[in-house]
Design an enzyme around this catalytic site. Structure first.
Site, PDB file in Angstrom:
ATOM      1  N   LYS A  16      -6.236  -4.098  -5.832  1.00  0.00           N
ATOM      2  CA  LYS A  16      -6.721  -5.025  -4.815  1.00  0.00           C
ATOM      3  C   LYS A  16      -8.237  -5.096  -4.941  1.00  0.00           C
ATOM      4  O   LYS A  16      -8.893  -4.073  -5.159  1.00  0.00           O
ATOM      5  CB  LYS A  16      -6.334  -4.544  -3.412  1.00  0.00           C
ATOM      6  CG  LYS A  16      -4.856  -4.619  -3.105  1.00  0.00           C
ATOM      7  CD  LYS A  16      -4.573  -4.153  -1.677  1.00  0.00           C
ATOM      8  CE  LYS A  16      -3.086  -4.177  -1.368  1.00  0.00           C
ATOM      9  NZ  LYS A  16      -2.796  -3.663   0.005  1.00  0.00           N
ATOM     10  N   ASP A 147      -9.916   7.943   2.519  1.00  0.00           N
ATOM     11  CA  ASP A 147      -8.960   7.771   3.622  1.00  0.00           C
ATOM     12  C   ASP A 147      -8.885   9.005   4.509  1.00  0.00           C
ATOM     13  O   ASP A 147      -8.574   8.916   5.695  1.00  0.00           O
ATOM     14  CB  ASP A 147      -7.555   7.505   3.056  1.00  0.00           C
ATOM     15  CG  ASP A 147      -7.218   6.029   3.013  1.00  0.00           C
ATOM     16  OD1 ASP A 147      -8.141   5.208   3.098  1.00  0.00           O
ATOM     17  OD2 ASP A 147      -6.027   5.701   2.885  1.00  0.00           O
ATOM     18  N   GLY A 209       1.918  -0.299   9.510  1.00  0.00           N
ATOM     19  CA  GLY A 209       2.224  -1.203   8.411  1.00  0.00           C
ATOM     20  C   GLY A 209       3.398  -0.616   7.662  1.00  0.00           C
ATOM     21  O   GLY A 209       4.204   0.115   8.248  1.00  0.00           O
ATOM     22  N   ASN A 210       3.517  -0.901   6.371  1.00  0.00           N
ATOM     23  CA  ASN A 210       4.576  -0.259   5.593  1.00  0.00           C
ATOM     24  C   ASN A 210       4.391   1.256   5.614  1.00  0.00           C
ATOM     25  O   ASN A 210       5.345   2.018   5.656  1.00  0.00           O
ATOM     26  CB  ASN A 210       4.571  -0.777   4.158  1.00  0.00           C
ATOM     27  CG  ASN A 210       5.806  -0.348   3.397  1.00  0.00           C
ATOM     28  OD1 ASN A 210       6.928  -0.496   3.882  1.00  0.00           O
ATOM     29  ND2 ASN A 210       5.623   0.205   2.215  1.00  0.00           N
ATOM     30  N   CYS A 283       9.764  -4.972   8.660  1.00  0.00           N
ATOM     31  CA  CYS A 283       9.923  -4.866  10.113  1.00  0.00           C
ATOM     32  C   CYS A 283      10.307  -6.192  10.750  1.00  0.00           C
ATOM     33  O   CYS A 283      10.934  -6.221  11.811  1.00  0.00           O
ATOM     34  CB  CYS A 283       8.627  -4.333  10.725  1.00  0.00           C
ATOM     35  SG  CYS A 283       8.716  -4.048  12.505  1.00  0.00           S
TER      36      CYS A 283
END
EC number: 2.7.2.1
Length: 399
Positions: A16, A147, A209-210, A283
């Site tokens: 990304k 992170d 999220g995922n 979801c």
């Protein structure tokens, strides 16, 4: 002319990328290269509002993707505007508590932490190496943003497992937490909304999220989070199980005859919403079919129940301190009104009341409060912007 930041987030089979103005937050370029080392490796991007896509060629990977970006997507002017490069790094171990300019020593530290993130850190190292090659003039202006860094303020009683202490001292087995950049960003944003100094805000942030995690933040610092040694612990996720009795692993191996690799594959890639629906990890399926499909209801109820338990636990963890807000963010947190409503309805004992109209309106990038005027605690939807944090940290250290 003000300098922009190139942001790279390298996965094992994807890259990304984005270019941001760290001062204004304006996004000049965003994109994704994927399916690395496969016959259909490809890249897609959005530049100044216009979309583009191309095949990278069979077997292409990080090097080919970055070369394509430099030679085919970036104009000379946009390339010259890049003043530094920010790299998202999943795991910094205990060593890195904040972002840092990348040196040989930092590369060695990221490599060392790869033992805790074998799928992620090696890919990040490839991204760093390829960035050095593609932008040699910026070699000393590459920054690692971790992170795990935001969670390094957790106290010992929160990050230690009740295992032999030697496993921590000798092998680093402890809870690290993830999604730290997102939790940090939305905690600062909600502080502005409620009129509290970021260094004094008390908030429970839910990045959904995922991958999904919750963080308890006291006086602007993380004191607990749901993910642990790896991103497998905690909430029900798209394909990850989250919390479970560890003895299930022994049962799967000893009684069912599953190999360690098969068990890992099951817990990481075949569980969560996918495991509960037996249909999909998305979801939106569970939300859209909640009232009519038993599998969708089963998955949605399990997801929200687990999330509500964590929020309730973190309300207790905050102790005598006040709670300024509960925040929902991430793809699910920002868009799934049913998830937010079902979750907060479990917390009626605390006097939390959802405003259905506000909750329905807060989606597709819209932020806002979703609780009623007479709710004992306030809850908000705040869209996350991890790229902006990476850009700002990088600019602060390298420009």
């Amino acid at each position: 002319m003000s300098k922009n930041i190139l942001i790279l987030n390298c996965g094992s089979s994807s890259l990304k990328f984005a270019i941001l103005d760290p001062a204004s937050g304006d996004e000049k370029l965003s994109g994704l290269a994927e399916n690395f080392n496969l016959v259909d490796a490809r890249i897609k991007w959005k530049l100044n509002g216009e979309k583009g896509a191309a095949d990278l060629g069979a077997g292409a990977a990080h090097s080919e993707a970055l070369n394509y970006i430099v030679k085919n997507i970036l104009s000379a002017e946009l390339k010259d505007s890049i003043g530094a490069i920010g790299h998202r790094i999943v795991h910094g171990g205990e060593k890195y508590t904040s972002s840092i300019v990348i040196t040989d020593e930092v590369v060695a530290g990221i490599k060392e932490a790869a033992a805790f993130a074998p799928l992620h850190n090696p890919a990040h190292l490839i991204g760093i190496e390829e960035a050095f090659k593609a932008f040699p003039e910026l070699k000393e202006k590459n920054v690692a943003v971790f992170d795990t860094a935001f969670h390094q303020t957790m106290p010992e009683h929160a990050y230690l497992y009740a295992l032999p202490y030697s496993l921590y001292k000798e092998h680093g087995v402890r809870r690290y937490g993830f999604h730290g950049t997102s939790h940090y960003y939305v905690s600062r944003e909600v502080a502005k909304v409620v009129g509290v100094e970021p260094s004094k805000v008390n908030v429970i942030t839910c990045h959904l999220g995922n991958g999904a995690s919750v963080a308890a933040i006291r006086n602007g610092k993380c004191i607990d989070t749901s993910m642990g040694f790896t991103p497998l612990e905690g909430l029900v996720m798209g394909t990850r199980s989250g919390d479970l009795d560890p003895a299930i692993i022994f049962f799967m191996h000893n009684t069912l005859g599953m190999s360690v690799k098969e068990i890992e594959e099951t817990l990481v890639k075949k569980s969560g919403l996918l495991g509960l629906t037996e249909v999909t990890s998305d979801c939106r399926y569970a939300e859209d079919n909640y009232a009519t499909h038993a599998d969708a209801k089963r998955a949605m109820d399990g997801f929200c129940y687990r999330l509500a338990k964590y929020i309730g636990a973190y309300m207790a963890v905050l102790g005598d301190d006040h709670l300024d807000a509960i925040v929902f963010t991430g793809g699910i947190g920002e868009n799934a009104g049913l998830v937010r409503e079902l979750t907060l309805n479990y917390l009626k004992l605390f006097g939390i009341k959802v405003d259905s109209e506000k909750n329905t309106a807060a989606r597709f990038g819209k932020s806002g409060e979703i609780t009623a005027a007479d709710s004992a605690f306030r809850a908000f939807v705040i869209p996350t912007n991890e790229e902006l944090v990476i850009a700002q940290d990088t600019a602060c250290l390298a420009l």
